[in-house]
Enzyme design. Sequence first.
Site, PDB file in Angstrom:
ATOM      1  N   SER A 162       0.829  -1.218   0.000  1.00  0.00           N
ATOM      2  CA  SER A 162       0.000   0.000   0.000  1.00  0.00           C
ATOM      3  C   SER A 162       0.853   1.253   0.000  1.00  0.00           C
ATOM      4  O   SER A 162       1.966   1.263   0.553  1.00  0.00           O
ATOM      5  CB  SER A 162      -0.864  -0.031   1.258  1.00  0.00           C
ATOM      6  OG  SER A 162      -1.498   1.202   1.446  1.00  0.00           O
ATOM      7  N   TYR A 185      -1.761   0.057  10.403  1.00  0.00           N
ATOM      8  CA  TYR A 185      -2.051  -0.621   9.139  1.00  0.00           C
ATOM      9  C   TYR A 185      -0.868  -0.484   8.183  1.00  0.00           C
ATOM     10  O   TYR A 185      -0.370  -1.473   7.645  1.00  0.00           O
ATOM     11  CB  TYR A 185      -3.330  -0.033   8.501  1.00  0.00           C
ATOM     12  CG  TYR A 185      -3.508  -0.431   7.065  1.00  0.00           C
ATOM     13  CD1 TYR A 185      -3.863  -1.735   6.726  1.00  0.00           C
ATOM     14  CD2 TYR A 185      -3.288   0.482   6.030  1.00  0.00           C
ATOM     15  CE1 TYR A 185      -3.997  -2.101   5.392  1.00  0.00           C
ATOM     16  CE2 TYR A 185      -3.426   0.123   4.702  1.00  0.00           C
ATOM     17  CZ  TYR A 185      -3.774  -1.173   4.394  1.00  0.00           C
ATOM     18  OH  TYR A 185      -3.897  -1.543   3.081  1.00  0.00           O
ATOM     19  N   LYS A 211       2.030  -3.401   6.633  1.00  0.00           N
ATOM     20  CA  LYS A 211       2.362  -3.625   5.213  1.00  0.00           C
ATOM     21  C   LYS A 211       3.864  -3.449   5.002  1.00  0.00           C
ATOM     22  O   LYS A 211       4.489  -4.211   4.256  1.00  0.00           O
ATOM     23  CB  LYS A 211       1.565  -2.656   4.333  1.00  0.00           C
ATOM     24  CG  LYS A 211       0.068  -2.926   4.329  1.00  0.00           C
ATOM     25  CD  LYS A 211      -0.250  -4.165   3.515  1.00  0.00           C
ATOM     26  CE  LYS A 211      -1.697  -4.578   3.584  1.00  0.00           C
ATOM     27  NZ  LYS A 211      -2.018  -5.753   2.782  1.00  0.00           N
TER      28      LYS A 211
HETATM   29  N1  UFG Z   1     -13.056  10.824   3.073  1.00  0.00           N
HETATM   30  C1  UFG Z   1     -14.056  11.725   3.430  1.00  0.00           C
HETATM   31  N2  UFG Z   1     -15.216  11.207   3.938  1.00  0.00           N
HETATM   32  C2  UFG Z   1     -15.420   9.858   4.114  1.00  0.00           C
HETATM   33  C3  UFG Z   1     -14.396   8.961   3.745  1.00  0.00           C
HETATM   34  C4  UFG Z   1     -13.221   9.482   3.224  1.00  0.00           C
HETATM   35  O1  UFG Z   1     -13.905  12.935   3.313  1.00  0.00           O
HETATM   36  O2  UFG Z   1     -16.487   9.488   4.590  1.00  0.00           O
HETATM   37  C5  UFG Z   1     -11.809  11.345   2.525  1.00  0.00           C
HETATM   38  C6  UFG Z   1     -10.615  10.919   3.342  1.00  0.00           C
HETATM   39  O3  UFG Z   1     -10.398  11.822   4.400  1.00  0.00           O
HETATM   40  C7  UFG Z   1      -9.521  10.918   2.305  1.00  0.00           C
HETATM   41  C8  UFG Z   1     -10.233  10.553   1.013  1.00  0.00           C
HETATM   42  O4  UFG Z   1     -11.609  10.802   1.257  1.00  0.00           O
HETATM   43  O5  UFG Z   1      -8.992  12.192   2.183  1.00  0.00           O
HETATM   44  C9  UFG Z   1     -10.074   9.099   0.623  1.00  0.00           C
HETATM   45  O6  UFG Z   1     -10.371   8.290   1.752  1.00  0.00           O
HETATM   46  P1  UFG Z   1     -10.575   6.714   1.672  1.00  0.00           P
HETATM   47  O7  UFG Z   1     -10.963   6.272   3.047  1.00  0.00           O
HETATM   48  O8  UFG Z   1     -11.470   6.391   0.553  1.00  0.00           O
HETATM   49  O9  UFG Z   1      -9.153   6.156   1.300  1.00  0.00           O
HETATM   50  P2  UFG Z   1      -7.704   6.471   1.962  1.00  0.00           P
HETATM   51  O10 UFG Z   1      -7.052   7.554   1.168  1.00  0.00           O
HETATM   52  O11 UFG Z   1      -7.830   6.652   3.418  1.00  0.00           O
HETATM   53  O12 UFG Z   1      -6.949   5.120   1.644  1.00  0.00           O
HETATM   54  C10 UFG Z   1      -5.986   4.697   2.533  1.00  0.00           C
HETATM   55  C11 UFG Z   1      -4.711   4.419   1.771  1.00  0.00           C
HETATM   56  C12 UFG Z   1      -4.751   3.104   1.070  1.00  0.00           C
HETATM   57  C13 UFG Z   1      -5.238   2.057   2.030  1.00  0.00           C
HETATM   58  C14 UFG Z   1      -6.574   2.401   2.535  1.00  0.00           C
HETATM   59  C15 UFG Z   1      -7.066   1.362   3.480  1.00  0.00           C
HETATM   60  O13 UFG Z   1      -4.450   5.467   0.825  1.00  0.00           O
HETATM   61  O14 UFG Z   1      -3.470   2.759   0.631  1.00  0.00           O
HETATM   62  O15 UFG Z   1      -6.504   3.615   3.227  1.00  0.00           O
HETATM   63  O16 UFG Z   1      -8.432   1.349   3.543  1.00  0.00           O
HETATM   64  F1  UFG Z   1      -5.239   0.841   1.438  1.00  0.00           F
END
Ligand code: UFG
Length: 325
Positions: free
Chosen positions: A117, A141, A145
């Site tokens: 990741s 997490y 990884k």
């Molecule tokens: N976000 C919101 N509201 C939400 C959910 C997410 O504003 O309800 C924002 C987050 O703050 C972030 C963006 O949307 O800025 C993306 O969030 P995600 O939760 O969809 O994904 P992440 O970027 O957190 O993903 C991360 C890592 C991955 C990892 C994953 C694990 O980038 O490598 O978490 O779930 F695998």
Amino acid sequence: MPNILVTGGAGYIGSHVVRDLAEHGFCPVILDNLSEGHREACPGMTLVEASIADPAALATVFTRHRIEAVMHFSAFAYVGESVTDPAKYYQNNVGATLTLLEAMRQHGVRTFLFSSSCATYGNPVYTPIDEAHPQNPVNPYGRTKLMVEQILEDYRRAYGVRYIALRYFNAAGAHPDGTIGESHRIETHLIPLVLQAIKGTRPSVSLFGTDYDTPDGTCVRDYIHVCDLARAHRAALELLLNGGEPACINLGVEQGHSVREIIALCEEVAGKKAPVIEAERRPGDPPSLVAKAAKAKKVLSFMPDYTDMREIIKTAWQWENKRRY
Ligand code: UFG
């Protein structure tokens, strides 16, 4: 047909990889305890319902099927939960992976594809992020990884394990035929949450943080379609089976999209507004994560097919409207 053991093959990314393998001359053998995965995600496939932490189950799988390579997807992936319950993450993502690697050693299987990741990089010190970027994960997490990547490098030197660790940025979308897609026990990912809020299956979606140092104040991410991820895994598998060198490789599209942009694109695709509540920052979210993906192109000859975020969201929207599980 080479038998490929796919742990977590009934999960979101695993099920798309399994489908792609089966369509391209491989015989996937799925090992999944269905704690997060779904039986409906892999109809007609060989599915062994067991945990990678179960040495007896692993011994049976390796004895029954002549396994040529292992693709390892079974891991917990809730960043927030990894902070509140790190034991669960270290035990499963690291401990159980060691059990799997031990079973491989006992059965003389040395080819390993690891689902890593961009969370292993932590807060970016420069962007876009290439594979040489320092790895300082900011949550358990990401640390699990990174630990497995380090274990794999030690196993390569000592036991000749041949691995490729694929560091994905944000997996998104669903199979365009509408039969498989994203379905998590607890949904935390932005795109499904926005689409579900539009659809009305949840009351609203929270926008976590509007004061980041980014063009519109919201976090920027690099979203890669899950079918592109699957294709990249097959390319990496073929490379290793043909004698290619172990490596760690980013998988992303090299395009950043802010949370506001994603919400606007979801609204455009669905033709309806999303009820959005502006909220505080979510702890542990780096402002911007965008991949440099030159290595995937060079080493795997891989380029994503889905480069238009709208098209990625369309597949997710189709899934959201006709989800089977
Ligand atoms: N976000 C919101 N509201 C939400 C959910 C997410 O504003 O309800 C924002 C987050 O703050 C972030 C963006 O949307 O800025 C993306 O969030 P995600 O939760 O969809 O994904 P992440 O970027 O957190 O993903 C991360 C890592 C991955 C990892 C994953 C694990 O980038 O490598 O978490 O779930 F695998």
